[in-house]
Design a protein around this motif. Structure first.
Motif, PDB file in Angstrom:
ATOM      1  N   ALA A 118      -8.345   1.799 -10.067  1.00 32.16           N
ATOM      2  CA  ALA A 118      -7.802   0.640  -9.362  1.00 32.16           C
ATOM      3  C   ALA A 118      -8.770  -0.534  -9.297  1.00 32.16           C
ATOM      4  O   ALA A 118      -8.425  -1.596  -8.793  1.00 32.16           O
ATOM      5  N   ASN A 152      -9.399  -4.703  -6.189  1.00 27.00           N
ATOM      6  CA  ASN A 152      -8.917  -3.354  -5.945  1.00 27.00           C
ATOM      7  C   ASN A 152      -7.393  -3.405  -5.853  1.00 27.00           C
ATOM      8  O   ASN A 152      -6.843  -3.929  -4.891  1.00 27.00           O
ATOM      9  N   SER A 153      -6.711  -2.847  -6.856  1.00 31.64           N
ATOM     10  CA  SER A 153      -5.242  -2.838  -6.850  1.00 31.64           C
ATOM     11  C   SER A 153      -4.687  -1.602  -6.145  1.00 31.64           C
ATOM     12  O   SER A 153      -3.477  -1.459  -6.015  1.00 31.64           O
ATOM     13  N   GLY A 154      -5.551  -0.736  -5.671  1.00 33.42           N
ATOM     14  CA  GLY A 154      -5.121   0.498  -5.024  1.00 33.42           C
ATOM     15  C   GLY A 154      -4.803   0.335  -3.547  1.00 33.42           C
ATOM     16  O   GLY A 154      -5.081  -0.695  -2.943  1.00 33.42           O
ATOM     17  N   SER A 155      -4.237   1.395  -2.970  1.00 32.14           N
ATOM     18  CA  SER A 155      -3.846   1.369  -1.558  1.00 32.14           C
ATOM     19  C   SER A 155      -4.934   1.891  -0.627  1.00 32.14           C
ATOM     20  O   SER A 155      -4.745   1.985   0.575  1.00 32.14           O
ATOM     21  N   THR A 156      -6.115   2.209  -1.210  1.00 34.75           N
ATOM     22  CA  THR A 156      -7.260   2.682  -0.428  1.00 34.75           C
ATOM     23  C   THR A 156      -8.464   1.795  -0.713  1.00 34.75           C
ATOM     24  O   THR A 156      -8.727   1.467  -1.868  1.00 34.75           O
ATOM     25  N   ALA A 157      -9.196   1.437   0.323  1.00 40.25           N
ATOM     26  CA  ALA A 157     -10.417   0.640   0.128  1.00 40.25           C
ATOM     27  C   ALA A 157     -11.397   1.424  -0.743  1.00 40.25           C
ATOM     28  O   ALA A 157     -11.442   2.658  -0.689  1.00 40.25           O
ATOM     29  N   GLN A 158     -12.172   0.713  -1.548  1.00 36.71           N
ATOM     30  CA  GLN A 158     -13.198   1.321  -2.402  1.00 36.71           C
ATOM     31  C   GLN A 158     -14.547   0.737  -1.992  1.00 36.71           C
ATOM     32  O   GLN A 158     -14.681  -0.477  -1.841  1.00 36.71           O
ATOM     33  N   THR A 183     -17.689  -3.040   0.577  1.00 39.00           N
ATOM     34  CA  THR A 183     -16.325  -2.510   0.557  1.00 39.00           C
ATOM     35  C   THR A 183     -15.360  -3.526  -0.032  1.00 39.00           C
ATOM     36  O   THR A 183     -15.329  -4.687   0.365  1.00 39.00           O
ATOM     37  N   ALA A 214      -8.315  -2.489   0.184  1.00 41.30           N
ATOM     38  CA  ALA A 214      -7.102  -2.131  -0.560  1.00 41.30           C
ATOM     39  C   ALA A 214      -6.316  -3.406  -0.868  1.00 41.30           C
ATOM     40  O   ALA A 214      -6.209  -4.285  -0.015  1.00 41.30           O
ATOM     41  N   HIS A 215      -5.840  -3.505  -2.085  1.00 43.71           N
ATOM     42  CA  HIS A 215      -5.069  -4.672  -2.544  1.00 43.71           C
ATOM     43  C   HIS A 215      -5.815  -5.983  -2.289  1.00 43.71           C
ATOM     44  O   HIS A 215      -5.207  -7.007  -2.007  1.00 43.71           O
ATOM     45  N   SER A 226     -16.093   6.830  -4.005  1.00 43.25           N
ATOM     46  CA  SER A 226     -15.011   7.740  -4.393  1.00 43.25           C
ATOM     47  C   SER A 226     -15.307   8.490  -5.689  1.00 43.25           C
ATOM     48  O   SER A 226     -14.576   9.395  -6.055  1.00 43.25           O
TER      49      SER A 226
END
Length: 189
Positions: free
Chosen positions: A45, A90-96, A131, A134-135, A170
């Motif tokens: 993501a 970050n295109s994911g639904s969880t922070a990276q 951080t 998400a998105h 992650s």
């Protein structure tokens, strides 16, 4: 004119128009091609885009950015420190959470410029992590968060590339080349 004699003229005009239109749209203009191609690398993501590294010079006359003193050369080599910038998306639904960055030609560390109360250039502090929501995205840019490159093993000239690896808590790893660009080639914020 009879309709049979108009047909070749109409066909000729249509073909000529199509050829001219095709010529005009298939070749990008020099305005779109100006400047260096910036890095875009991704995994999962995360996308690291608009990435670049500042060129260095020898003898401690670093190619500095506003608010950054890069005039101190790396010990023993006489090569000024450098800096890398990019946008992390970050295109994911969880922070990276970015926990480290490495480079093939230097020691890389996440840093943040901290301004003084009156807004002038202040100090640089090391960041343990960064951080990416998400998105969302985080911008590494002059005067803010950035990757400091120290203990250089070689001078960086415009046109060179630095292999950079971005590691996230992650386990996600994003690796790829970043172009080295001169002060004159730098993107405008």
């Amino acid at each position: 004119m009879r309709p049979a004699t108009l047909l070749p003229v109409v066909v000729g005009v249509l073909i000529g128009t199509a050829v001219l239109a095709g010529c005009g749209s298939s070749t990008p203009t020099s305005a779109h091609n100006s400047g260096p191609k910036l890095a875009t690398i991704s995994a999962g993501a995360i996308t690291v885009s608009h990435g670049w590294v500042a060129a260095t010079t020898t003898s401690g006359s670093g190619d500095s950015m506003p608010g950054m003193d890069m005039s101190s050369p790396s010990p023993g080599l006489g090569i000024a420190d450098s800096v890398a910038y990019a946008e992390l998306s970050n295109s994911g639904s969880t922070a990276q959470t970015l926990v480290s960055v490495t480079a093939n030609v230097a020691t890389a560390m996440l840093h943040q410029d901290v301004s003084t109360a009156n807004g002038s250039a202040g100090t640089m502090t090391r960041l343990v992590s960064l951080t990416v929501p998400a998105h969302g995205h985080v911008q590494l840019q002059p005067g803010g968060d950035h990757v400091m490159l120290t203990k250089m093993t070689e001078e960086l000239s415009p046109g060179d590339q630095v292999q950079m690896t971005w590691r996230f808590r992650s386990g996600l790893v994003v690796t790829g080349p970043f172009p080295v660009i001169s002060r004159e080639q730098r993107p405008q914020s």
